[in-house]
Design a protein around this motif. Structure first.
Motif, PDB file in Angstrom:
ATOM      1  N   MET A   1       0.920  -1.027  -0.029  1.00 24.06           N
ATOM      2  CA  MET A   1       0.055   0.246  -0.053  1.00 24.06           C
ATOM      3  C   MET A   1       0.853   1.305  -0.014  1.00 24.06           C
ATOM      4  O   MET A   1       0.373   2.164   0.583  1.00 24.06           O
ATOM      5  N   PRO A   2       1.703   1.036  -0.924  1.00 25.12           N
ATOM      6  CA  PRO A   2       2.605   2.521  -0.963  1.00 25.12           C
ATOM      7  C   PRO A   2       1.662   3.796  -1.576  1.00 25.12           C
ATOM      8  O   PRO A   2       0.787   3.457  -2.343  1.00 25.12           O
ATOM      9  N   LEU A   3       1.872   5.055  -1.264  1.00 20.42           N
ATOM     10  CA  LEU A   3       1.530   5.982  -2.119  1.00 20.42           C
ATOM     11  C   LEU A   3       2.409   6.080  -3.236  1.00 20.42           C
ATOM     12  O   LEU A   3       3.462   6.402  -2.932  1.00 20.42           O
ATOM     13  N   VAL A   4       2.039   5.954  -4.392  1.00 15.89           N
ATOM     14  CA  VAL A   4       2.822   6.115  -5.495  1.00 15.89           C
ATOM     15  C   VAL A   4       2.409   7.162  -6.457  1.00 15.89           C
ATOM     16  O   VAL A   4       1.478   7.539  -6.779  1.00 15.89           O
ATOM     17  N   THR A   5       3.386   8.185  -6.707  1.00 11.30           N
ATOM     18  CA  THR A   5       3.371   9.109  -7.661  1.00 11.30           C
ATOM     19  C   THR A   5       4.230   9.009  -8.689  1.00 11.30           C
ATOM     20  O   THR A   5       5.392   8.692  -8.803  1.00 11.30           O
ATOM     21  N   ILE A   6       3.504   9.064  -9.936  1.00 13.95           N
ATOM     22  CA  ILE A   6       3.812   8.938 -11.147  1.00 13.95           C
ATOM     23  C   ILE A   6       4.022  10.251 -11.866  1.00 13.95           C
ATOM     24  O   ILE A   6       2.866  10.746 -12.216  1.00 13.95           O
ATOM     25  N   THR A   7       5.140  10.375 -12.360  1.00 14.86           N
ATOM     26  CA  THR A   7       5.430  11.882 -12.807  1.00 14.86           C
ATOM     27  C   THR A   7       6.149  11.770 -14.325  1.00 14.86           C
ATOM     28  O   THR A   7       6.935  11.124 -14.527  1.00 14.86           O
ATOM     29  N   ALA A   8       5.314  12.265 -15.168  1.00 12.76           N
ATOM     30  CA  ALA A   8       5.966  12.065 -16.568  1.00 12.76           C
ATOM     31  C   ALA A   8       5.495  13.308 -17.487  1.00 12.76           C
ATOM     32  O   ALA A   8       4.431  14.125 -17.210  1.00 12.76           O
ATOM     33  N   ALA A   9       6.009  13.247 -18.772  1.00 14.61           N
ATOM     34  CA  ALA A   9       5.701  14.480 -19.494  1.00 14.61           C
ATOM     35  C   ALA A   9       4.137  14.586 -19.991  1.00 14.61           C
ATOM     36  O   ALA A   9       3.732  13.239 -20.047  1.00 14.61           O
ATOM     37  N   ASP A  10       3.637  15.711 -20.146  1.00 16.72           N
ATOM     38  CA  ASP A  10       2.117  15.845 -20.573  1.00 16.72           C
ATOM     39  C   ASP A  10       1.772  15.497 -21.941  1.00 16.72           C
ATOM     40  O   ASP A  10       0.434  15.452 -22.342  1.00 16.72           O
ATOM     41  N   HIS A  11       2.588  15.047 -22.843  1.00 17.18           N
ATOM     42  CA  HIS A  11       2.404  14.560 -24.264  1.00 17.18           C
ATOM     43  C   HIS A  11       1.863  13.229 -24.326  1.00 17.18           C
ATOM     44  O   HIS A  11       1.573  12.735 -25.433  1.00 17.18           O
ATOM     45  N   HIS A  12       1.601  12.351 -23.346  1.00 20.32           N
ATOM     46  CA  HIS A  12       1.330  11.194 -23.489  1.00 20.32           C
ATOM     47  C   HIS A  12      -0.408  11.077 -23.336  1.00 20.32           C
ATOM     48  O   HIS A  12      -0.931  12.107 -22.637  1.00 20.32           O
ATOM     49  N   SER A  13      -0.844   9.974 -23.717  1.00 25.91           N
ATOM     50  CA  SER A  13      -2.408   9.703 -23.908  1.00 25.91           C
ATOM     51  C   SER A  13      -2.872   9.454 -22.405  1.00 25.91           C
ATOM     52  O   SER A  13      -2.036   8.869 -21.747  1.00 25.91           O
ATOM     53  N   ARG A  14      -3.898   9.503 -22.289  1.00 28.36           N
ATOM     54  CA  ARG A  14      -4.686   8.969 -20.991  1.00 28.36           C
ATOM     55  C   ARG A  14      -4.436   7.684 -20.985  1.00 28.36           C
ATOM     56  O   ARG A  14      -4.083   6.821 -19.893  1.00 28.36           O
ATOM     57  N   GLU A  15      -4.517   6.592 -22.026  1.00 30.06           N
ATOM     58  CA  GLU A  15      -4.256   5.399 -22.204  1.00 30.06           C
ATOM     59  C   GLU A  15      -2.840   5.064 -21.686  1.00 30.06           C
ATOM     60  O   GLU A  15      -2.613   4.186 -21.013  1.00 30.06           O
ATOM     61  N   TRP A  16      -1.976   5.930 -22.190  1.00 25.07           N
ATOM     62  CA  TRP A  16      -0.421   5.485 -21.733  1.00 25.07           C
ATOM     63  C   TRP A  16      -0.323   5.574 -20.193  1.00 25.07           C
ATOM     64  O   TRP A  16       0.307   4.682 -19.740  1.00 25.07           O
ATOM     65  N   TYR A  17      -0.770   6.694 -19.745  1.00 25.96           N
ATOM     66  CA  TYR A  17      -0.994   6.894 -18.187  1.00 25.96           C
ATOM     67  C   TYR A  17      -1.361   5.677 -17.510  1.00 25.96           C
ATOM     68  O   TYR A  17      -0.957   5.138 -16.506  1.00 25.96           O
ATOM     69  N   ARG A  18      -2.728   5.378 -17.817  1.00 26.45           N
ATOM     70  CA  ARG A  18      -3.262   4.203 -17.272  1.00 26.45           C
ATOM     71  C   ARG A  18      -2.560   2.849 -17.458  1.00 26.45           C
ATOM     72  O   ARG A  18      -2.520   2.105 -16.518  1.00 26.45           O
ATOM     73  N   GLN A  19      -1.718   2.484 -18.603  1.00 28.53           N
ATOM     74  CA  GLN A  19      -0.915   1.479 -18.648  1.00 28.53           C
ATOM     75  C   GLN A  19       0.256   1.504 -17.716  1.00 28.53           C
ATOM     76  O   GLN A  19       0.584   0.348 -17.072  1.00 28.53           O
ATOM     77  N   VAL A  20       0.904   2.626 -17.684  1.00 31.59           N
ATOM     78  CA  VAL A  20       2.010   2.761 -16.797  1.00 31.59           C
ATOM     79  C   VAL A  20       1.322   2.506 -15.427  1.00 31.59           C
ATOM     80  O   VAL A  20       2.277   1.813 -14.418  1.00 31.59           O
ATOM     81  N   ALA A  21       0.427   3.232 -14.925  1.00 29.48           N
ATOM     82  CA  ALA A  21      -0.074   3.110 -13.393  1.00 29.48           C
ATOM     83  C   ALA A  21      -0.531   1.530 -13.340  1.00 29.48           C
ATOM     84  O   ALA A  21       0.134   1.188 -12.166  1.00 29.48           O
ATOM     85  N   ASP A  22      -0.815   0.915 -14.113  1.00 36.56           N
ATOM     86  CA  ASP A  22      -1.258  -0.460 -14.019  1.00 36.56           C
ATOM     87  C   ASP A  22      -0.023  -1.254 -13.811  1.00 36.56           C
ATOM     88  O   ASP A  22       0.042  -2.300 -13.113  1.00 36.56           O
ATOM     89  N   ILE A  23       0.942  -1.167 -14.717  1.00 30.30           N
ATOM     90  CA  ILE A  23       2.343  -1.892 -14.442  1.00 30.30           C
ATOM     91  C   ILE A  23       2.826  -1.543 -13.227  1.00 30.30           C
ATOM     92  O   ILE A  23       3.439  -2.477 -12.545  1.00 30.30           O
ATOM     93  N   VAL A  24       3.067  -0.330 -12.852  1.00 33.93           N
ATOM     94  CA  VAL A  24       3.512  -0.097 -11.619  1.00 33.93           C
ATOM     95  C   VAL A  24       2.754  -0.880 -10.519  1.00 33.93           C
ATOM     96  O   VAL A  24       3.428  -1.360  -9.553  1.00 33.93           O
ATOM     97  N   ASN A  25       1.633  -0.849 -10.545  1.00 31.09           N
ATOM     98  CA  ASN A  25       0.686  -1.252  -9.463  1.00 31.09           C
ATOM     99  C   ASN A  25       0.859  -2.789  -9.527  1.00 31.09           C
ATOM    100  O   ASN A  25       1.193  -3.248  -8.107  1.00 31.09           O
ATOM    101  N   LYS A  26       0.952  -3.520 -10.594  1.00 34.35           N
ATOM    102  CA  LYS A  26       1.254  -5.019 -10.561  1.00 34.35           C
ATOM    103  C   LYS A  26       2.584  -5.366 -10.144  1.00 34.35           C
ATOM    104  O   LYS A  26       2.702  -6.295  -9.378  1.00 34.35           O
ATOM    105  N   VAL A  27       3.625  -4.441 -10.349  1.00 32.15           N
ATOM    106  CA  VAL A  27       4.995  -4.787  -9.870  1.00 32.15           C
ATOM    107  C   VAL A  27       5.058  -4.811  -8.630  1.00 32.15           C
ATOM    108  O   VAL A  27       5.809  -5.284  -7.906  1.00 32.15           O
ATOM    109  N   VAL A  28       4.570  -3.569  -7.971  1.00 38.26           N
ATOM    110  CA  VAL A  28       4.428  -3.348  -6.295  1.00 38.26           C
ATOM    111  C   VAL A  28       3.811  -4.706  -5.673  1.00 38.26           C
ATOM    112  O   VAL A  28       4.357  -4.925  -4.775  1.00 38.26           O
ATOM    113  N   ILE A  29       2.787  -5.085  -6.196  1.00 37.28           N
ATOM    114  CA  ILE A  29       2.214  -6.198  -5.638  1.00 37.28           C
ATOM    115  C   ILE A  29       2.904  -7.497  -5.623  1.00 37.28           C
ATOM    116  O   ILE A  29       3.273  -8.208  -4.712  1.00 37.28           O
ATOM    117  N   GLU A  30       3.421  -7.631  -6.802  1.00 39.96           N
ATOM    118  CA  GLU A  30       4.554  -8.824  -7.105  1.00 39.96           C
ATOM    119  C   GLU A  30       5.753  -8.875  -6.523  1.00 39.96           C
ATOM    120  O   GLU A  30       6.164  -9.810  -5.919  1.00 39.96           O
TER     121      GLU A  30
END
Length: 127
Positions: A1-30
């Protein structure tokens, strides 16, 4: 249950951010042994010129994890490697452009609402 802040450039799509967030969450759990239903993330999109990581070029990504202390150094190292590899494979992020910072704290440093330190309240029930 970490609080995760993901910071990247704003030129990415909403889907890209969602994919990155899902990857980070999955790896945190694993790798860091957190429950699957503990997901606390802040997605931060900034203009590229407002993100500086020394002389790195291309897309950069910063992950900041705030979590209770106690995870082994080897687990953290596994997280670093696994998240870098997965982000490279799935979204094409150059691993040299990934910065990760883990900050640890104690039970008393968390409140999930209602003005209570839930970790302390839960522990007091058993003391």
């Amino acid at each position: 249950m970490p609080l995760v802040t993901i910071t990247a450039a704003d030129h990415h799509s909403r889907e890209w951010y969602r994919q990155v967030a899902d990857i980070v969450n999955k790896v945190v759990i694993e790798t860091l042994d957190f429950p699957e239903d503990d997901r606390y993330q802040i997605l931060q999109a900034l203009p590229a010129e407002r993100i500086e990581l020394q002389a790195r070029s291309g897309d950069v990504l910063i992950l900041q994890l705030t979590m209770r202390s106690g995870r082994l150094d080897t687990a953290k190292q596994h997280f670093y490697r696994r998240v870098a590899d997965t982000l490279e494979q799935e979204v094409g992020l150059d691993p040299s452009n990934l910065m990760i910072v883990i900050t640890e704290n104690r039970d008393a440093d968390w409140s999930f609402g209602d003005g209570k330190a839930q970790f302390l309240v839960a522990r007091q029930k058993f003391d």
